[in-house]
Scaffold this motif. Structure first.
Motif, short mmCIF file in Angstrom:
data_model
loop_
_atom_site.label_atom_id
_atom_site.label_comp_id
_atom_site.label_asym_id
_atom_site.label_seq_id
_atom_site.Cartn_x
_atom_site.Cartn_y
_atom_site.Cartn_z
N PRO A 10 45.17 38.12 9.80
CA PRO A 10 44.17 37.26 10.44
C PRO A 10 43.00 38.05 11.02
N GLU A 11 41.82 37.46 10.99
CA GLU A 11 40.64 38.11 11.53
C GLU A 11 40.77 38.34 13.03
N GLU A 12 41.46 37.45 13.73
CA GLU A 12 41.63 37.61 15.18
C GLU A 12 42.33 38.92 15.51
N LEU A 13 43.31 39.31 14.70
CA LEU A 13 44.04 40.56 14.92
C LEU A 13 43.10 41.75 14.81
N LEU A 14 42.29 41.77 13.76
CA LEU A 14 41.37 42.90 13.54
C LEU A 14 40.22 42.88 14.54
N THR A 15 39.81 41.70 14.96
CA THR A 15 38.76 41.61 15.97
C THR A 15 39.21 42.29 17.26
N LYS A 16 40.45 42.09 17.64
CA LYS A 16 40.99 42.70 18.84
C LYS A 16 41.04 44.23 18.71
N ILE A 17 41.50 44.72 17.56
CA ILE A 17 41.62 46.17 17.35
C ILE A 17 40.25 46.84 17.30
N LEU A 18 39.33 46.28 16.53
CA LEU A 18 38.02 46.89 16.38
C LEU A 18 37.21 46.83 17.67
N SER A 19 37.34 45.74 18.42
CA SER A 19 36.63 45.63 19.69
C SER A 19 37.16 46.63 20.70
N ALA A 20 38.46 46.88 20.66
CA ALA A 20 39.08 47.79 21.63
C ALA A 20 38.73 49.24 21.36
N SER A 21 38.63 49.63 20.09
CA SER A 21 38.59 51.06 19.78
C SER A 21 37.37 51.51 18.99
N SER A 22 36.31 50.74 19.01
CA SER A 22 35.06 51.16 18.38
C SER A 22 33.89 50.46 19.06
N ASN A 23 32.72 51.04 18.90
CA ASN A 23 31.49 50.44 19.41
C ASN A 23 30.57 50.11 18.24
N GLU A 24 29.52 49.36 18.52
CA GLU A 24 28.57 49.00 17.47
C GLU A 24 28.02 50.25 16.79
N ASP A 25 27.82 50.13 15.49
CA ASP A 25 27.27 51.18 14.63
C ASP A 25 28.25 52.31 14.34
N MET A 26 29.46 52.25 14.91
CA MET A 26 30.47 53.23 14.55
C MET A 26 31.07 52.89 13.19
N ILE A 27 31.71 53.88 12.54
CA ILE A 27 32.27 53.68 11.21
C ILE A 27 33.76 53.36 11.32
N VAL A 28 34.13 52.23 10.74
CA VAL A 28 35.52 51.77 10.69
C VAL A 28 36.01 51.88 9.25
N ALA A 29 37.21 52.39 9.05
CA ALA A 29 37.73 52.58 7.69
C ALA A 29 39.09 51.91 7.53
#
Length: 661
Positions: free
Chosen positions: A309-328
């Motif tokens: 679910p997108e909600e799961l990834l939204t929580k992870i990405l919001s917690a451990s990255s900031n805007e313009d950072m690279i997520v892989a």
């Protein structure tokens, strides 16, 4: 294919070490040639440029290839990743498939009293020997760590099957001091067991690369946990900032304890004994999350098995990255990580080895208005859609093939080929995830020597007495450059323990020999007519021999299943009247036009000289499970390329120069 370049990877630095038979400790990954396949731009066309500066001129990337190859490419481009989330195979012991549905249109099934589903396509195989899985994942985790930035962190998503083993690998790779959290994702499913407690959660391990410097946005609204209704009711007072309650904990002389409310007048007369506790977006997050799985009617559903679910990834990405950072995400699957990253203003890199996953992710990102480049790793291995389907097809391509049980062969051998003279050839497939090395050749020779007992049973042929096993066949996907047939022949001679020969066969060469069986192209009749300054392009007919065979197989299975049920109910051993029965349901047949076999249509009107596809997104047409493509398109040019993808994921490209005007 050029000889790949080796990149060294740093050894693990933790104290914990998981010992098991056949444990491998790799120290290198290979860089293969990489081709730019497509550019997706929402506003204009810009070519991706990367140079030696870290993340300079970075473009979002969708990479078709294995995780190791993708990491080698990132190293070659000096790209560093700030956050990694991976949802790799779970070693679950199952194959995961995608349902193939005819695109019938109007939200209805194409045929009365029938179904639009005609079968499944395996997306990926998750059946492993435990040791093979751990070796496979360990090597990829090492490679991933090498492309993480100094402040980067990684989330590894697994379940009960293998998570406890992988936790030790992660301690070994990152160091146990870099372990941050064991997150438990709880969800509801229809699973019901009377043999054990129902399994309703997954495990997510969070590690940092540097234990002193990493990102954790604990107070981001997407990360904070929701208050209960009972707690919210306690915030009755309000000012220009928002709702609040009075709190006096830790203040000497204050009568206020815990969440007890005192009216505003008391606060005015005793301001030194109280503080205002404002209602925030939520309270400090814990390590267990209750998030629903993606249900059948969710708007985000892509029909990709094991979608998260997108909600799961939204929580992870919001917690451990900031805007313009690279997520892989190195196991893209349905593309949820890249999609959420785009929504949150992050840059993304995502890859997968299966073409269906790449197509699903690509279309999802286009719909999300993302801009990205599609790269293809040219590693010299031809696949039939993905590794799982390639392996499934592989042995059917070998003439006279029988499995090892029929030939009474040991577990090392996959099976064998019966020869006309009565002899047979044992077959061993090294695997797509493995490489043929000198060490592995030594193991193979020992197994070949073990076949000598069988060769005592010589057989008579027209040409005289021959050994029952004159040769074995070793099929490989990858091998070390120095290994060839001459090397294997010499190694067998030097053993002086067997006369059986070992023949090396490249998987790519084998699939190329059977290309006419595996890769029969689809056929489309497309007509183009001019109306003033507009050209109307219409798909008049479409046919896929692969899908036709799949539909025939589906109909045959349905008839046999229905007839078996009828015979069982009537006590018959067979269908005595010889009639074909389908339980009152019509057989699925392809329409004369065949549009129900098409999933999507794309147009390239830029026509770059280097052949890179630049899709005109305004013309892009994709049919959902209950939709149908338009089949008629209006263009302002008569020079274009047209890509038609069928519902199994096969694509053909038609050039306007070849169309009948």
């Amino acid at each position: 294919m050029k000889t790949p370049i080796d990149y060294t990877i740093e050894p693990a630095k933790g104290q914990a070490l998981l010992h098991f038979q056949g444990r491998r400790l790799p120290d290198k990954i290979e860089l293969f040639e990489t081709a730019l396949i497509e550019e997706v731009r929402q506003n204009g066309q810009k070519k991706m440029q990367l140079d030696t500066q870290i993340n300079a001129d970075f473009r979002n990337l969708l990479i078709h290839g294995d995780c190791l190859s993708a990491c080698a490419y990132l190293k070659s481009q000096n790209i560093k990743v700030d956050l990694v989330y991976i949802d790799p195979p779970f070693a679950s012991g199952a194959n995961y498939a995608k349902k193939i549905n005819l695109r019938t249109g109007n939200g209805k099934a194409a045929f009365e009293n029938s179904t639009s589903e005609i079968g499944e396509e395996i997306m990926y195989a998750d059946i492993w020997q435990k040791e093979d899985y751990l070796n496979w994942l360990y090597e990829r985790l090492l490679a991933i760590r090498d492309v993480m930035s100094d402040t980067g962190t990684i989330f590894v998503h697994l379940d009960w099957n293998i998570s406890h083993y992988v936790k030790i690998l992660l301690d070994e790779i990152f160091g146990d001091n870099s372990f941050l959290n064991h997150i438990v994702w709880c969800y509801q499913t229809r699973q019901f067991s009377k043999k054990y407690f129902n399994r309703k959660h997954h495990d997510i391990f969070w590690y940092c690369k540097s234990e002193d410097d990493y990102i954790f946005n604990w107070n981001a609204k997407e990360v904070l946990q929701d208050y209960s209704e009972e707690t919210i009711k306690k915030y009755k007072l309000k000012d220009e900032i928002g709702y609040y309650r009075l709190c006096g904990r830790g203040i000497e002389g204050s009568p206020i304890k815990g969440a007890k409310d005192v009216d505003a007048k008391w606060e005015e007369t005793n301001p030194e004994l109280v503080v205002r506790d404002y209602l925030r977006d939520g309270f400090a997050p814990s390590d267990w999350w209750e998030i629903d799985i993606v249900n059948q009617v969710a708007k985000e559903r892509t029909e990709y098995n094991t979608q998260k679910p997108e909600e799961l990834l939204t929580k992870i990405l919001s917690a451990s990255s900031n805007e313009d950072m690279i997520v892989a995400d190195f196991f893209s699957g349905s593309g949820v990580t890249a999609k959420v990253a785009s929504d949150l203003g992050r840059k993304f890199i995502t890859c997968d080895i299966g073409i269906n996953a790449i197509q699903t992710t690509r279309d999802r990102l286009v719909k999300a208005k993302a801009e990205f480049d599609v790269l293809k790793i040219n590693d010299g291995v031809r696949l039939f859609r993905n590794p799982a389907q390639t392996v499934a097809k592989l042995f059917s391509l070998l003439d006279g093939y029988k499995d090892r049980a029929e030939l009474q062969l040991g577990e090392f051998w996959d099976g064998g080929m019966i020869n006309k003279r009565g002899t047979f050839t044992p077959v061993k497939f090294i695997g797509i995830d493995k490489k043929l090395t000198k060490e592995l050749v030594d193991v193979i020779i020992e197994e070949v020597i073990g076949l000598e007992d069988t060769n005592q049973e010589d057989i008579k042929t027209e040409s005289g007495i021959e050994p029952k096993i004159p040769t074995v066949k070793i099929i490989y996907a990858y091998k070390k450059p120095e290994l060839n047939q001459e090397y294997v022949n010499k190694a067998i001679r030097q053993s002086k323990k067997t006369n059986i020969k070992a023949e090396l066969v490249s998987l790519d060469e084998l699939l190329a020999q059977k290309a006419d069986v595996l890769y029969t192209p689809d056929n489309a009749v497309v007509e183009m007519k001019q109306y003033g300054t507009i050209w109307k392009v219409e798909i008049k007919k479409f046919f896929s021999s692969y899908l036709k065979n799949k539909i025939d197989d589906f109909n045959n299975k349905k008839v046999k299943t229905v007839q078996k049920t009828i015979d069982e109910e009537n006590g018959n051993e067979d269908n005595s009247n010889g009639e074909e029965k389908t339980g009152g349901k019509k057989k699925i047949e392809i329409s004369e036009i065949g549009l129900e076999l098409i999933e999507s249509v794309q147009f390239d009107t830029i026509l770059r000289n280097d052949g890179v596809w630049s899709s005109n997104l305004d013309l892009e047409d994709k049919a959902g499970v209950k939709d149908k493509i338009k089949a008629v398109y209006k263009l302002t040019t008569n020079k274009f390329r047209m890509k038609i993808r069928n519902i199994a994921g096969d694509e053909i490209i038609i050039d306007s120069l070849d169309l009948k005007k």
